[in-house]
Design a protein around this motif. Structure first.
Motif, PDB file in Angstrom:
ATOM      1  N   GLU A   1       0.816  -1.210   0.000  1.00  0.00           N
ATOM      2  CA  GLU A   1       0.000   0.000   0.000  1.00  0.00           C
ATOM      3  C   GLU A   1       0.853   1.265   0.000  1.00  0.00           C
ATOM      4  OE1 GLU A   1      -3.553   2.001   2.696  1.00  0.00           O
ATOM      5  OE2 GLU A   1      -3.109  -0.127   2.892  1.00  0.00           O
ATOM      6  N   GLY A   2       0.461   2.207  -0.849  1.00  0.00           N
ATOM      7  CA  GLY A   2       1.120   3.512  -0.881  1.00  0.00           C
ATOM      8  C   GLY A   2       0.572   4.396   0.229  1.00  0.00           C
ATOM      9  N   SER A   3       1.086   5.612   0.335  1.00  0.00           N
ATOM     10  CA  SER A   3       0.607   6.540   1.359  1.00  0.00           C
ATOM     11  C   SER A   3      -0.127   7.699   0.686  1.00  0.00           C
ATOM     12  CB  SER A   3       1.778   7.060   2.203  1.00  0.00           C
ATOM     13  OG  SER A   3       2.725   7.689   1.377  1.00  0.00           O
ATOM     14  N   GLY A   4      -1.053   8.288   1.423  1.00  0.00           N
ATOM     15  CA  GLY A   4      -1.866   9.372   0.901  1.00  0.00           C
ATOM     16  C   GLY A   4      -1.024  10.585   0.525  1.00  0.00           C
ATOM     17  N   HIS A   5      -1.397  11.209  -0.586  1.00  0.00           N
ATOM     18  CA  HIS A   5      -0.709  12.407  -1.068  1.00  0.00           C
ATOM     19  C   HIS A   5      -1.620  13.153  -2.034  1.00  0.00           C
ATOM     20  CE1 HIS A   5       0.017   9.279  -4.031  1.00  0.00           C
ATOM     21  NE2 HIS A   5       0.167  10.244  -4.929  1.00  0.00           N
ATOM     22  N   LYS A   6      -1.217  14.364  -2.431  1.00  0.00           N
ATOM     23  CA  LYS A   6      -2.001  15.200  -3.345  1.00  0.00           C
ATOM     24  C   LYS A   6      -1.090  15.755  -4.426  1.00  0.00           C
ATOM     25  CE  LYS A   6      -4.941  16.886   0.387  1.00  0.00           C
ATOM     26  NZ  LYS A   6      -5.485  18.078   1.052  1.00  0.00           N
TER      27      LYS A   6
ATOM     28  N   ILE B   1      -7.032  -1.493  -5.317  1.00  0.00           N
ATOM     29  CA  ILE B   1      -7.979  -0.426  -5.002  1.00  0.00           C
ATOM     30  C   ILE B   1      -7.253   0.912  -5.130  1.00  0.00           C
ATOM     31  CG2 ILE B   1      -9.396   0.610  -3.177  1.00  0.00           C
ATOM     32  CD1 ILE B   1      -9.723  -2.272  -2.058  1.00  0.00           C
ATOM     33  N   ILE B   2      -7.940   1.878  -5.739  1.00  0.00           N
ATOM     34  CA  ILE B   2      -7.447   3.251  -5.746  1.00  0.00           C
ATOM     35  C   ILE B   2      -8.374   4.038  -4.845  1.00  0.00           C
ATOM     36  CG2 ILE B   2      -7.059   5.337  -7.106  1.00  0.00           C
ATOM     37  CD1 ILE B   2      -6.229   3.525  -9.433  1.00  0.00           C
ATOM     38  N   VAL B   3      -7.804   4.617  -3.797  1.00  0.00           N
ATOM     39  CA  VAL B   3      -8.563   5.442  -2.863  1.00  0.00           C
ATOM     40  C   VAL B   3      -8.397   6.885  -3.317  1.00  0.00           C
ATOM     41  CG1 VAL B   3      -8.866   6.131  -0.460  1.00  0.00           C
ATOM     42  CG2 VAL B   3      -8.111   3.800  -0.998  1.00  0.00           C
ATOM     43  N   ASP B   4      -9.528   7.555  -3.565  1.00  0.00           N
ATOM     44  CA  ASP B   4      -9.559   8.913  -4.095  1.00  0.00           C
ATOM     45  C   ASP B   4     -10.507   9.720  -3.219  1.00  0.00           C
ATOM     46  OD1 ASP B   4      -9.870  11.218  -5.639  1.00  0.00           O
ATOM     47  OD2 ASP B   4     -10.852  10.194  -7.296  1.00  0.00           O
ATOM     48  N   GLY B   5      -9.957  10.470  -2.267  1.00  0.00           N
ATOM     49  CA  GLY B   5     -10.816  11.175  -1.316  1.00  0.00           C
ATOM     50  C   GLY B   5     -11.592  10.161  -0.497  1.00  0.00           C
ATOM     51  N   ASP B   6     -12.928  10.259  -0.542  1.00  0.00           N
ATOM     52  CA  ASP B   6     -13.793   9.322   0.185  1.00  0.00           C
ATOM     53  C   ASP B   6     -14.189   8.109  -0.660  1.00  0.00           C
ATOM     54  OD1 ASP B   6     -13.785  10.903   2.472  1.00  0.00           O
ATOM     55  OD2 ASP B   6     -15.529  12.061   1.807  1.00  0.00           O
TER      56      ASP B   6
ATOM     57  N   ILE C   1      -8.105  11.236 -11.090  1.00  0.00           N
ATOM     58  CA  ILE C   1      -8.078  11.774  -9.733  1.00  0.00           C
ATOM     59  C   ILE C   1      -8.008  13.291  -9.850  1.00  0.00           C
ATOM     60  CG2 ILE C   1      -6.800  11.873  -7.571  1.00  0.00           C
ATOM     61  CD1 ILE C   1      -5.810   8.993  -8.253  1.00  0.00           C
ATOM     62  N   SER C   2      -8.955  13.959  -9.222  1.00  0.00           N
ATOM     63  CA  SER C   2      -9.025  15.420  -9.280  1.00  0.00           C
ATOM     64  C   SER C   2      -7.821  16.073  -8.614  1.00  0.00           C
ATOM     65  CB  SER C   2     -10.285  15.920  -8.574  1.00  0.00           C
ATOM     66  OG  SER C   2     -11.430  15.349  -9.133  1.00  0.00           O
ATOM     67  N   PRO C   3      -7.453  17.271  -9.066  1.00  0.00           N
ATOM     68  CA  PRO C   3      -6.353  17.995  -8.424  1.00  0.00           C
ATOM     69  C   PRO C   3      -6.618  18.204  -6.936  1.00  0.00           C
ATOM     70  CG  PRO C   3      -6.982  19.073 -10.476  1.00  0.00           C
ATOM     71  CD  PRO C   3      -8.014  18.013 -10.196  1.00  0.00           C
ATOM     72  N   ASN C   4      -5.551  18.184  -6.161  1.00  0.00           N
ATOM     73  CA  ASN C   4      -5.585  18.472  -4.722  1.00  0.00           C
ATOM     74  C   ASN C   4      -6.503  17.545  -3.930  1.00  0.00           C
ATOM     75  OD1 ASN C   4      -3.746  20.710  -4.989  1.00  0.00           O
ATOM     76  ND2 ASN C   4      -5.443  21.771  -5.972  1.00  0.00           N
ATOM     77  N   THR C   5      -6.667  16.310  -4.406  1.00  0.00           N
ATOM     78  CA  THR C   5      -7.464  15.296  -3.705  1.00  0.00           C
ATOM     79  C   THR C   5      -6.519  14.254  -3.115  1.00  0.00           C
ATOM     80  OG1 THR C   5      -9.284  15.592  -5.275  1.00  0.00           O
ATOM     81  CG2 THR C   5      -9.289  13.579  -3.959  1.00  0.00           C
ATOM     82  N   ASN C   6      -6.650  13.997  -1.825  1.00  0.00           N
ATOM     83  CA  ASN C   6      -5.813  12.982  -1.186  1.00  0.00           C
ATOM     84  C   ASN C   6      -6.142  11.620  -1.798  1.00  0.00           C
ATOM     85  OD1 ASN C   6      -3.842  12.219   0.760  1.00  0.00           O
ATOM     86  ND2 ASN C   6      -5.475  11.379   2.033  1.00  0.00           N
TER      87      ASN C   6
ATOM     88  N   SER D   1      -1.939  16.106 -15.807  1.00  0.00           N
ATOM     89  CA  SER D   1      -2.428  17.078 -16.781  1.00  0.00           C
ATOM     90  C   SER D   1      -3.214  18.190 -16.087  1.00  0.00           C
ATOM     91  CB  SER D   1      -3.352  16.363 -17.775  1.00  0.00           C
ATOM     92  OG  SER D   1      -3.962  17.268 -18.643  1.00  0.00           O
ATOM     93  N   PRO D   2      -3.138  19.426 -16.616  1.00  0.00           N
ATOM     94  CA  PRO D   2      -3.949  20.495 -16.053  1.00  0.00           C
ATOM     95  C   PRO D   2      -5.436  20.341 -16.396  1.00  0.00           C
ATOM     96  CG  PRO D   2      -2.680  21.308 -17.920  1.00  0.00           C
ATOM     97  CD  PRO D   2      -2.238  19.892 -17.652  1.00  0.00           C
ATOM     98  N   ASN D   3      -5.734  19.508 -17.420  1.00  0.00           N
ATOM     99  CA  ASN D   3      -7.124  19.265 -17.845  1.00  0.00           C
ATOM    100  C   ASN D   3      -7.400  17.754 -17.830  1.00  0.00           C
ATOM    101  OD1 ASN D   3      -7.585  22.041 -18.608  1.00  0.00           O
ATOM    102  ND2 ASN D   3      -6.184  21.619 -20.292  1.00  0.00           N
TER     103      ASN D   3
END
Length: 92
Positions: A30-35, A50-55, A68-73, A89-91
């Motif tokens: 398992e990796g660790s949470g980051h943004k 499993i990919i955990v994306d926010g909630d 995965i949206s920007p700035n989402t843990n 990507s920015p988009n």
């Protein structure tokens, strides 16, 4: 260059203006949470987990794609072994 990480290995595939654009991550644990400030597009090239994306928790397997949206843990949890191609990507 491939380098070891706390979860497995990471290899940068492409950079532009000193910023990583794409990389491949190999998860053995398992990796660790980051943004990130950019969108992260994930393509599972091998394995499953499993990919955990926010909630949200998304079960993925070889061939799965997710954004995965920007700035989402977020972080990845491999079942045994999982390889993920990432593009930033920015988009979306």
């Amino acid at each position: 260059m491939k380098r070891k990480t706390s979860f497995g290995t990471m290899e940068t595939l492409f950079e532009k203006d000193g910023q990583v654009v794409s990389e491949i991550l190999v998860f053995e644990k398992e990796g660790s949470g980051h943004k990130h400030p950019l969108w992260e597009i994930c393509y599972v090239t091998e394995g499953q987990g499993i990919i955990v994306d926010g909630d949200n928790r998304e079960e993925v397997k070889k061939g799965s794609v997710c954004k995965i949206s920007p700035n989402t843990n977020h972080w990845m949890i491999p079942e045994d072994h999982m390889e993920v191609l990432l593009v930033y990507s920015p988009n979306p």
